[in-house]
Design an enzyme around this catalytic site. Structure first.
Site, PDB file in Angstrom:
ATOM      1  N   ASN A  11     -57.531 -84.224 -54.113  1.00 43.39           N
ATOM      2  CA  ASN A  11     -56.717 -84.875 -55.150  1.00 43.39           C
ATOM      3  C   ASN A  11     -55.384 -85.220 -54.494  1.00 43.39           C
ATOM      4  O   ASN A  11     -54.501 -84.379 -54.369  1.00 43.39           O
ATOM      5  CB  ASN A  11     -56.544 -83.900 -56.315  1.00 43.39           C
ATOM      6  N   ASN A  62     -49.453 -91.416 -62.605  1.00 45.02           N
ATOM      7  CA  ASN A  62     -50.821 -91.756 -62.245  1.00 45.02           C
ATOM      8  C   ASN A  62     -50.855 -93.079 -61.488  1.00 45.02           C
ATOM      9  O   ASN A  62     -49.858 -93.821 -61.448  1.00 45.02           O
ATOM     10  CB  ASN A  62     -51.688 -91.847 -63.502  1.00 45.02           C
ATOM     11  N   CYS A  71     -50.092 -81.562 -63.256  1.00 44.85           N
ATOM     12  CA  CYS A  71     -51.203 -81.741 -62.324  1.00 44.85           C
ATOM     13  C   CYS A  71     -51.333 -80.461 -61.515  1.00 44.85           C
ATOM     14  O   CYS A  71     -50.424 -80.100 -60.761  1.00 44.85           O
ATOM     15  CB  CYS A  71     -50.952 -82.935 -61.406  1.00 44.85           C
ATOM     16  N   ASN A  73     -53.433 -79.586 -59.021  1.00 38.90           N
ATOM     17  CA  ASN A  73     -53.492 -79.771 -57.575  1.00 38.90           C
ATOM     18  C   ASN A  73     -52.159 -80.274 -57.041  1.00 38.90           C
ATOM     19  O   ASN A  73     -51.709 -79.899 -55.962  1.00 38.90           O
ATOM     20  CB  ASN A  73     -54.613 -80.755 -57.214  1.00 38.90           C
ATOM     21  N   ASN A 160     -51.968 -81.131 -70.624  1.00 34.24           N
ATOM     22  CA  ASN A 160     -52.531 -82.464 -70.820  1.00 34.24           C
ATOM     23  C   ASN A 160     -53.923 -82.288 -71.431  1.00 34.24           C
ATOM     24  O   ASN A 160     -54.551 -81.245 -71.293  1.00 34.24           O
ATOM     25  CB  ASN A 160     -52.582 -83.246 -69.499  1.00 34.24           C
ATOM     26  N   HIS A 162     -57.881 -82.358 -72.391  1.00 34.35           N
ATOM     27  CA  HIS A 162     -59.165 -82.353 -71.688  1.00 34.35           C
ATOM     28  C   HIS A 162     -60.314 -82.243 -72.681  1.00 34.35           C
ATOM     29  O   HIS A 162     -60.236 -81.504 -73.663  1.00 34.35           O
ATOM     30  CB  HIS A 162     -59.249 -81.172 -70.715  1.00 34.35           C
ATOM     31  N   GLU A 211     -60.247 -88.868 -64.827  1.00 38.15           N
ATOM     32  CA  GLU A 211     -58.863 -88.630 -65.231  1.00 38.15           C
ATOM     33  C   GLU A 211     -58.282 -89.866 -65.904  1.00 38.15           C
ATOM     34  O   GLU A 211     -58.433 -90.982 -65.405  1.00 38.15           O
ATOM     35  CB  GLU A 211     -58.002 -88.253 -64.019  1.00 38.15           C
ATOM     36  N   ARG A 212     -57.607 -89.643 -67.024  1.00 40.47           N
ATOM     37  CA  ARG A 212     -56.975 -90.773 -67.708  1.00 40.47           C
ATOM     38  C   ARG A 212     -55.939 -91.406 -66.778  1.00 40.47           C
ATOM     39  O   ARG A 212     -55.121 -90.726 -66.163  1.00 40.47           O
ATOM     40  CB  ARG A 212     -56.327 -90.320 -69.022  1.00 40.47           C
ATOM     41  N   CYS A 220     -59.317 -82.033 -60.031  1.00 40.31           N
ATOM     42  CA  CYS A 220     -58.296 -81.988 -61.083  1.00 40.31           C
ATOM     43  C   CYS A 220     -58.053 -80.526 -61.410  1.00 40.31           C
ATOM     44  O   CYS A 220     -58.939 -79.842 -61.932  1.00 40.31           O
ATOM     45  CB  CYS A 220     -58.771 -82.746 -62.328  1.00 40.31           C
ATOM     46  N   GLY A 221     -56.855 -80.043 -61.078  1.00 40.47           N
ATOM     47  CA  GLY A 221     -56.547 -78.625 -61.262  1.00 40.47           C
ATOM     48  C   GLY A 221     -56.476 -78.209 -62.713  1.00 40.47           C
ATOM     49  O   GLY A 221     -57.045 -77.180 -63.110  1.00 40.47           O
ATOM     50  N   THR A 222     -55.768 -78.999 -63.545  1.00 39.14           N
ATOM     51  CA  THR A 222     -55.705 -78.653 -64.960  1.00 39.14           C
ATOM     52  C   THR A 222     -57.095 -78.753 -65.579  1.00 39.14           C
ATOM     53  O   THR A 222     -57.452 -77.973 -66.460  1.00 39.14           O
ATOM     54  CB  THR A 222     -54.726 -79.562 -65.719  1.00 39.14           C
ATOM     55  N   GLY A 223     -57.891 -79.714 -65.094  1.00 35.41           N
ATOM     56  CA  GLY A 223     -59.252 -79.853 -65.583  1.00 35.41           C
ATOM     57  C   GLY A 223     -60.107 -78.653 -65.241  1.00 35.41           C
ATOM     58  O   GLY A 223     -60.903 -78.178 -66.060  1.00 35.41           O
TER      59      GLY A 223
END
Length: 283
Positions: A11, A62, A71, A73, A160, A162, A211-212, A220-223
């Site tokens: 990422n 983004n 984010c 990552n 954010n 998901h 990712e949007r 995607c770390g938060t993902g």
């Protein structure tokens, strides 16, 4: 503009040290530098700024120029940059983000950061706070019609939004087709990041992410954090031990400490190269 390209398990972002640089139009710069043919090539732009409330601030954009809140990552790379380039000289630091202050523990080898553990904060499960349109207070394994097909989603925010969808086979998923349909679905007022997940065993899952504002990315770390939480809530994994989340770019270790209601993410951060690019024409 001087920059450093870095990545967390693939990422990748362009990082700018705003202790030394000024970026006048970050949205336009993000679009320009992210282009993989005419720019540097990245999933977006991250500015590392001075902060009055933390060791530094992360301001992320983004690749389409839209501003992101967090984010996972990216923040590991911010921590690595801050230590490796002398903004901080300690192994426990704080970074201000649009979704609050995050606290990070650095693993240093031969004078450079190799791994970063991030306290990602508490997962948000309340539908209106995510936000996701629903008659229920929480959206856990609830049906959603996307392009005439019913998917069962679990909605979580890690700063954010998901949407997590479980599937038997994600390798052959036509993510370029279904990803935008989720991202722009009317159920998600702020758009959404969508994780398509395949359960391997009670300690391991693998995921692909749309990712949007960026499309499919390698990680995607938060993902990954949202997926770990969703996997515990849906009974797919052992909630008493860390979950290995396997992404296209590599693996992350995620642990949801339910007593503290905090999610911890551990993973690598890497520097690709330093450079300089002219963005003065971007107004």
């Amino acid at each position: 503009m001087k920059f450093t390209k870095m990545h967390g398990i693939g990422n990748d972002y362009v990082y700018v040290n705003c202790f030394e640089e000024t970026v006048e139009n970050p949205s336009a710069v993000a679009r320009y530098v992210s282009d993989r043919h005419f720019g540097i090539g990245s999933d977006g732009l991250i500015l590392i700024k001075p902060s009055k409330i933390a060791d530094c601030e992360m301001d992320m954009y983004n690749l389409d120029g839209s501003q992101g809140a967090m984010c996972g990552n990216g923040i590991r790379c911010v921590a690595k940059y801050a230590y490796d380039y002398g903004i901080v000289d300690k192994e426990h630091i704080s970074v201000a983000t649009k979704s609050g202050i995050k606290y990070l523990d650095l693993t240093v080898e031969n004078g450079k950061v190799s791994q970063v553990k991030v306290n990602m904060g508490s997962p948000i499960l309340t539908a209106r706070q995510i936000p996701v349109v629903s008659e229920k207070e929480e959206v856990i394994n609830e049906p959603l019609d996307v392009n005439g097909k019913i998917y069962y989603i679990t909605a979580i925010s890690m700063g954010n939004p998901h949407a997590i969808v479980y599937m038997d086979d994600i390798d052959h998923l036509d993510i370029e087709k279904i990803g935008p349909a989720f991202e722009n679905h009317v159920a998600f007022p702020d758009r959404v990041n969508t994780e398509f997940v395949e359960v391997i065993d009670e300690h391991t899952v693998k995921m692909r992410v749309w990712e949007r504002g960026s499309g499919e990315t390698l990680a995607c770390g938060t993902g990954a954090c949202a997926v770990a939480v969703a996997s515990v809530l849906n009974g797919h994994v052992d909630g008493d031990s860390p979950v290995t989340v396997k992404l296209l770019g590599g693996d992350l270790q995620i642990f949801w400490n339910r007593q503290e209601n905090l999610v911890y993410m551990t993973g690598p951060a890497a520097t690709v190269f330093d450079g300089e690019i002219d963005v003065s024409f971007l107004k």
